[in-house]
Design a protein around this motif. Structure first.
Motif, PDB file in Angstrom:
ATOM      1  N   VAL A   1      18.108  36.784   1.501  1.00  0.00           N
ATOM      2  CA  VAL A   1      18.595  38.155   1.589  1.00  0.00           C
ATOM      3  C   VAL A   1      17.482  39.087   2.054  1.00  0.00           C
ATOM      4  CG1 VAL A   1      18.135  39.010  -0.753  1.00  0.00           C
ATOM      5  CG2 VAL A   1      20.137  39.800   0.473  1.00  0.00           C
ATOM      6  N   LEU A   2      16.240  38.796   1.658  1.00  0.00           N
ATOM      7  CA  LEU A   2      15.131  39.644   2.104  1.00  0.00           C
ATOM      8  C   LEU A   2      14.889  39.487   3.598  1.00  0.00           C
ATOM      9  CD1 LEU A   2      12.878  41.611   1.485  1.00  0.00           C
ATOM     10  CD2 LEU A   2      11.413  39.677   0.879  1.00  0.00           C
ATOM     11  N   ILE A   3      14.955  38.261   4.111  1.00  0.00           N
ATOM     12  CA  ILE A   3      14.706  38.078   5.530  1.00  0.00           C
ATOM     13  C   ILE A   3      15.851  38.667   6.362  1.00  0.00           C
ATOM     14  CG2 ILE A   3      15.787  35.797   5.892  1.00  0.00           C
ATOM     15  CD1 ILE A   3      13.284  35.074   7.524  1.00  0.00           C
ATOM     16  N   ILE A   4      17.062  38.651   5.811  1.00  0.00           N
ATOM     17  CA  ILE A   4      18.179  39.279   6.499  1.00  0.00           C
ATOM     18  C   ILE A   4      17.999  40.791   6.515  1.00  0.00           C
ATOM     19  CG2 ILE A   4      20.676  39.705   6.437  1.00  0.00           C
ATOM     20  CD1 ILE A   4      20.999  36.904   5.266  1.00  0.00           C
ATOM     21  N   VAL A   5      17.515  41.347   5.390  1.00  0.00           N
ATOM     22  CA  VAL A   5      17.256  42.791   5.341  1.00  0.00           C
ATOM     23  C   VAL A   5      16.194  43.177   6.364  1.00  0.00           C
ATOM     24  CG1 VAL A   5      16.274  44.637   3.921  1.00  0.00           C
ATOM     25  CG2 VAL A   5      17.960  43.091   2.951  1.00  0.00           C
ATOM     26  N   LEU A   6      15.129  42.384   6.471  1.00  0.00           N
ATOM     27  CA  LEU A   6      14.086  42.674   7.451  1.00  0.00           C
ATOM     28  C   LEU A   6      14.639  42.616   8.876  1.00  0.00           C
ATOM     29  CD1 LEU A   6      11.065  40.688   5.933  1.00  0.00           C
ATOM     30  CD2 LEU A   6      11.316  43.175   6.059  1.00  0.00           C
ATOM     31  N   GLY A   7      15.476  41.607   9.151  1.00  0.00           N
ATOM     32  CA  GLY A   7      16.054  41.490  10.484  1.00  0.00           C
ATOM     33  C   GLY A   7      17.020  42.617  10.808  1.00  0.00           C
ATOM     34  N   GLU A   8      17.917  42.913   9.865  1.00  0.00           N
ATOM     35  CA  GLU A   8      18.869  43.984  10.088  1.00  0.00           C
ATOM     36  C   GLU A   8      18.182  45.345  10.134  1.00  0.00           C
ATOM     37  OE1 GLU A   8      22.128  43.988  10.702  1.00  0.00           O
ATOM     38  OE2 GLU A   8      22.126  41.812  10.804  1.00  0.00           O
ATOM     39  N   SER A   9      17.063  45.462   9.422  1.00  0.00           N
ATOM     40  CA  SER A   9      16.331  46.715   9.459  1.00  0.00           C
ATOM     41  C   SER A   9      15.785  46.997  10.856  1.00  0.00           C
ATOM     42  CB  SER A   9      15.181  46.675   8.443  1.00  0.00           C
ATOM     43  OG  SER A   9      15.681  46.604   7.135  1.00  0.00           O
TER      44      SER A   9
ATOM     45  N   LEU B   1       5.346  42.445   7.262  1.00  0.00           N
ATOM     46  CA  LEU B   1       6.048  42.368   5.970  1.00  0.00           C
ATOM     47  C   LEU B   1       6.604  40.968   5.750  1.00  0.00           C
ATOM     48  CD1 LEU B   1       7.985  45.734   5.573  1.00  0.00           C
ATOM     49  CD2 LEU B   1       5.623  45.178   5.011  1.00  0.00           C
ATOM     50  N   TRP B   2       7.134  40.387   6.816  1.00  0.00           N
ATOM     51  CA  TRP B   2       7.642  39.024   6.708  1.00  0.00           C
ATOM     52  C   TRP B   2       6.516  38.077   6.309  1.00  0.00           C
ATOM     53  CZ3 TRP B   2       5.764  34.945   9.631  1.00  0.00           C
ATOM     54  CH2 TRP B   2       6.412  33.727   9.436  1.00  0.00           C
ATOM     55  N   TRP B   3       5.382  38.176   6.953  1.00  0.00           N
ATOM     56  CA  TRP B   3       4.266  37.272   6.678  1.00  0.00           C
ATOM     57  C   TRP B   3       3.785  37.418   5.238  1.00  0.00           C
ATOM     58  CZ3 TRP B   3      -0.543  36.418   4.957  1.00  0.00           C
ATOM     59  CH2 TRP B   3      -1.237  35.295   5.425  1.00  0.00           C
ATOM     60  N   LEU B   4       3.707  38.654   4.774  1.00  0.00           N
ATOM     61  CA  LEU B   4       3.162  38.920   3.440  1.00  0.00           C
ATOM     62  C   LEU B   4       4.014  38.328   2.325  1.00  0.00           C
ATOM     63  CD1 LEU B   4       1.992  42.612   3.937  1.00  0.00           C
ATOM     64  CD2 LEU B   4       0.512  40.625   3.547  1.00  0.00           C
ATOM     65  N   TYR B   5       5.262  38.029   2.615  1.00  0.00           N
ATOM     66  CA  TYR B   5       6.118  37.425   1.591  1.00  0.00           C
ATOM     67  C   TYR B   5       6.352  35.933   1.848  1.00  0.00           C
ATOM     68  CZ  TYR B   5      10.216  36.364  -1.284  1.00  0.00           C
ATOM     69  OH  TYR B   5      11.073  35.792  -2.187  1.00  0.00           O
ATOM     70  N   PHE B   6       6.684  35.584   3.069  1.00  0.00           N
ATOM     71  CA  PHE B   6       7.177  34.239   3.321  1.00  0.00           C
ATOM     72  C   PHE B   6       6.084  33.214   3.595  1.00  0.00           C
ATOM     73  CE2 PHE B   6      10.953  36.781   4.127  1.00  0.00           C
ATOM     74  CZ  PHE B   6      11.911  36.035   3.465  1.00  0.00           C
ATOM     75  N   VAL B   7       4.884  33.644   3.943  1.00  0.00           N
ATOM     76  CA  VAL B   7       3.801  32.698   4.190  1.00  0.00           C
ATOM     77  C   VAL B   7       2.952  32.583   2.927  1.00  0.00           C
ATOM     78  CG1 VAL B   7       1.772  32.180   5.593  1.00  0.00           C
ATOM     79  CG2 VAL B   7       3.774  33.248   6.649  1.00  0.00           C
TER      80      VAL B   7
END
Length: 399
Positions: A208-216, A247-253
Motif C-alpha cells: 500500500v505504501l508503494i502504491i501511495v508513492l506511485g499514485e502520488s 522515499l522509496w529507497w529509504l523504506y524498501f531497501v
C-alpha cells in the motif's frame, strides 16, 4: 447463494502472501488518497490541511481494519470477498465526494452526508465480516463484540456532523474518529486479533505504501495541467520524481525486509507479534503514508507555481509561500518520523535517525525565502544525500 452464506471462513496460514484481490482493494483506498490531494490543493489553508488529515485518518483506519481481517481469514474467497467488494464500492463513493466533503448543497443527500453514510457502510461491513470470521473462535468473537461498541458509537457524531456542517462538522467528525479508533484500541487491547501470517501482514503494508508513492507521482504531475511545459517545470518535475524515489529507497531497501523478518520471527499467538504488528505497522505506517501524501501535495503545488511563473506576465524566482513550504518539507519530515518509529519498533535502530528529521525542519526557513524551483531542488538534494549516506553506512557495516 444459500450455500455461500453457509460456507465457513478459510483461515490464513503462516505462509500466506498478499493476493491480487487485496491489491485491488488497496487501489480503491489510494484513489481516495489522491482525491484528498486534490481537495487540499484546491483551497490550501491550515483548516483544509487539517480536514484532509482527518479524512486520511478515517480511510487509513478502515484500511487497517480490513488488513487485520484479511490476516485472519482469506480475503479472496467466499463471503469475505463479497463483503470486501461491497466495502470497495462504498469507499469509492466516499472518495468521489471528498472534494465537496464540507459543502452543503440542496437535495436529499448532501456530499458530507453521502461521505458519512458511505463510511458507515464500510465500517459496518467490516463488523459483519468480523462476526463471520469469528465463527468457532470464542476469543475472537468476544473481541469482535467489544470492538463493535466503539465502532457503532462513533456513527452518531459522524452523521450528526454531516448534517450540522461548518465548524461543528469538523469537531464532531474529530470526535467520531477519536471514539472509533481510541475505543477500538482499548477494546481490542492494542490488537485486532492474532497475526496469523507475519509475511502477509508486512507485505500488505509495503504494497500500500508503494502504491501511495506511485499514485502520488500521478497526483503531483496534475499540478502541471494541460498547458505547454517549460524547462523550469521539467526540472521541478524531475526533482519531484527524484525525491519520491528517495522515499522509496529509504523504506524498501534494507528497512522493510529487516522489519518483515522481525515480525515473522516473533512467535505466533504471542503478545510480542501482536504488539509489533499493531505498533510498527498499523501505527507507524500512518505517518509514512501521510508524509508521502503531503509531499505529493507539496510537489503538486510546486509544479503549479513554477508553471505559473514560467508563463507570460509573471515574475520568475518568487518563493513558494510559507504554507506550501511547510507542506512540502513537513510532509518529508513526517515520512522520516514514521520511518524512525518503524525502525525503532522493529530492528531497534540508533536514535541518530532523528538528526535527519531535525535537518529537514531546519531547512524550512531557507526554503521559504528562495525561489520555488530552488526549494524543490534543496529538498531533493537533502534526500539524495541522506540516501547516499545510509548507502555508504550500510556498505561499511556489511564489509
Amino acid at each position: 447463494m444459500s450455500r455461500v452464506l453457509r460456507s465457513r471462513p478459510v483461515l490464513v496460514e503462516e505462509a500466506h502472501r498478499a493476493t491480487t484481490f487485496e491489491i485491488f482493494f488497496d487501489l480503491v483506498l489510494v484513489f481516495a488518497l489522491t482525491r484528498l490531494i486534490g481537495f487540499m490543493a484546491e483551497s490550501l489553508r491550515p483548516l483544509t490541511l487539517y480536514q484532509g488529515l482527518l479524512l486520511l485518518l478515517w480511510f487509513w483506519y478502515a484500511w487497517s481494519c480490513y488488513t487485520w481481517l484479511a490476516n485472519q481469514v482469506r480475503a479472496d474467497v467466499g463471503v469475505v470477498r463479497t463483503g470486501m467488494i461491497a466495502a470497495m464500492g462504498a469507499i469509492f463513493v466516499a472518495a468521489l465526494v471528498i472534494p465537496e466533503a464540507w459543502q452543503h448543497e440542496g437535495g436529499a443527500l448532501s456530499p458530507p452526508l453521502t461521505l458519512a453514510v458511505a463510511y458507515t457502510v464500510v465500517r459496518g461491513l467490516h463488523l459483519a465480516l468480523m462476526f463471520y470470521a469469528s465463527a468457532g473462535n470464542g476469543q475472537y468473537r468476544r473481541q469482535t463484540w467489544r470492538f463493535a461498541v466503539s465502532t457503532t458509537l462513533a456513527w452518531a457524531p459522524l452523521i450528526a456532523g454531516a448534517v450540522l456542517g461548518g465548524t461543528g462538522q469538523t469537531l464532531l467528525w474529530t470526535v467520531a474518529f477519536v471514539i472509533d479508533y481510541g475505543g477500538g484500541r482499548i477494546a481490542t487491547a492494542a490488537s485486532f486479533g492474532e497475526v496469523r501470517s507475519g509475511a502477509h501482514f508486512a507485505e500488505r503494508h509495503g504494497l500500500v505504501l508503494i502504491i501511495v508513492l506511485g499514485e502520488s507521482l500521478l497526483s503531483a504531475g496534475a499540478g502541471i495541467g494541460l498547458t505547454v511545459i517549460h524547462l523550469p517545470v521539467l526540472v521541478a518535475a524531475t526533482f519531484g520524481f527524484a525525491a519520491t524515489v528517495c522515499l522509496w529507497w529509504l523504506y524498501f531497501v534494507g528497512v522493510a525486509p529487516a522489519a518483515a523478518k522481525a515480525l515473522s520471527a516473533a512467535p505466533r499467538q504471542t503478545r510480542q507479534r501482536q504488539r509489533l504488528a499493531s505498533d510498527a505497522y498499523t501505527l507507524a505506517h500512518l505517518p509514512l503514508v501521510a508524509g508521502a501524501l503531503y509531499l505529493a501535495l507539496g510537489i503538486h503545488l510546486v509544479l503549479a507555481t513554477v508553471q505559473e511563473q514560467a508563463g507570460p506576465g509573471h515574475a520568475d524566482g518568487e518563493p513558494l509561500g510559507w504554507l506550501v513550504t511547510i507542506v512540502l518539507y513537513g510532509g518529508t519530515a513526517l515520512y522520516l518520523v514514521g520511518r524512525f518509529l518503524f525502525l525503532r519498533l522493529t530492528v531497534r535502530t540508533s536514535p541518530g535517525q532523528l538528526t535527519a528529521i531535525g535537518v529537514t525542519l531546519v531547512l524550512v526557513p531557507v526554503a521559504g525565502i528562495v525561489p520555488a524551483l530552488a526549494a524543490m531542488g534543496l529538498l531533493t538534494a537533502f534526500l539524495a544525500t541522506l540516501v547516499l549516506y545510509e548507502r555508504l553506512t550500510l556498505t561499511a557495516r556489511v564489509d
